[in-house]
Design an enzyme around this catalytic site. Structure first.
Site: not given
Ligand code: GLP
Length: 252
Positions: A71, A140, A142, A147
Site C-alpha cells: 500500500d 481493527n 484490517h 478496512e
Molecule cells: C498500517 C499498514 C498495514 C500494517 C498495519 C499495522 O495501517 N497499512 O499494512 O500491517 O498498519 O501496522 P503496525 O505493524 O505498525 O502495527
C-alpha cells in the site's frame, strides 16, 4: 477454538520474533528472482533487521528479489519521509542490496490515483504474482489498508482510511491531522493470490484483532479473517498478541 487447517500458527518470544519470521519467509521464497510482498509498519521491523543481518554476514542473497509493496498513502511521494516508498527503500531494499528499480509500489502522487491502483494490479499479475506476502494486521482487523467491510474479491484501489487507522498511524506523523485520509491498497482479492502469506502480529494491541482473524468467523468486518480462506498461511505472533488464542505451549 476453530482454526483453518491450512493456517500454521507459531507463537514465539519477542526476542525470537525476527528470526522466526525470517525463517518462515525464506523457507517459502524461491531461489530465482523471488517476488516478495512487503508490509510496512512497526511489526515487520525485526524481520527486516534479521534479513539485513543475514545478508550482511553472507547467509542470504536477495539482491535479485522484486519487492512488491502492499500500500501507499495518497498524496505522499517517494521523497516524502513518511511515505511507504521511503520505508521500503530505506528499511528493506537498501539493507538487502536491492536497487530501487526492483521496488514495485503505487505512486502516491500519481495524478489519477484510481488509474494508478488499477495499473498496479495489472503490473503484479504481469510480474507473475507474489511468492511470499508479508503482512501485518491493524487493530481493527484490517489487512494492508483494507478496512472492515472490504470485499473478498476487491482489487487494488483507492480507499478512505478509518478514524481508528488514522489514530493508530498518527505516531508516524506526529499528529493525527497530518495522517492522509486516503491510500492505495492492494485489495483482499489481490493479496489472496499470493502463493503464501506470512502474517506478523506483536503486542497486546493486536490480540483481539488476531483472535478474531484466525479463530473467529470468516467475516468481511474482520478483513484479516480472509487468511482462513487461503491455502498457505503462517501466522507468527508474540505471546502478547497470541494471548486470546487459548493455546497450550508452542505451536509449530
Ligand atoms: C498500517 C499498514 C498495514 C500494517 C498495519 C499495522 O495501517 N497499512 O499494512 O500491517 O498498519 O501496522 P503496525 O505493524 O505498525 O502495527
Amino acid at each position: 477454538m476453530t482454526m483453518s487447517a491450512s493456517l500454521r500458527l507459531l507463537v514465539v518470544d519477542t526476542d525470537q520474533f525476527g528470526a522466526a519470521a525470517a525463517d518462515a519467509v525464506l523457507r517459502r521464497l524461491p531461489a530465482h528472482r523471488p517476488r516478495l510482498g512487503v508490509a510496512t509498519g512497526d511489526t515487520p521491523i525485526p524481520l527486516y533487521r534479521e534479513l539485513a543481518r543475514r545478508h550482511a554476514c553472507g547467509q542470504i542473497d536477495l539482491r535479485t528479489a522484486l519487492l512488491i509493496a502492499l500500500d501507499e498513502y495518497v498524496g505522499l511521494g517517494p521523497d516524502d519521509p513518511d511515505s511507504y516508498a521511503t520505508y521500503v527503500r530505506t528499511l528493506v531494499a537498501a539493507p538487502l542490496g536491492i536497487g530501487t528499480e526492483n521496488i514495485v509500489i503505487a505512486d502516491g502522487l500519481a495524478p489519477d490515483p484510481d488509474l494508478e491502483a488499477a495499473n498496479l494490479d495489472t503490473r503484479i499479475e504481469a510480474l507473475g504474482g507474489v511468492d511470499v506476502q508479508i503482512a501485518g494486521i491493524g487493530s481493527n482487523g484490517h489487512l494492508a489498508f483494507n478496512e472492515p467491510g472490504s470485499a473478498w474479491e476487491s482489487g487494488t484501489r483507492v480507499v478512505q482510511l478509518s478514524e481508528q487507522t488514522r489514530q493508530d498511524n498518527a505516531r508516524f506523523f506526529g499528529t493525527v491531522a497530518d495522517v492522509p485520509h486516503r491510500a492505495i491498497t492492494q485489495g483482499l482479492g489481490t493479496i489472496s493470490r499470493a502463493r503464501s502469506i506470512v502474517l506478523l502480529a506483536a503486542g497486546t494491541a493486536k490480540s483481539a484483532a488476531l483472535t478474531a482473524a484466525v479463530s473467529g468467523p470468516i467475516d468481511p468486518h474482520v478483513p484479516a479473517s480472509m487468511l482462513q480462506r487461503h491455502p498457505a498461511v503462517t501466522v507468527i505472533a508474540d505471546r502478547a498478541a497470541a494471548a486470546g488464542l487459548s493455546l497450550r505451549g508452542e505451536h509449530r
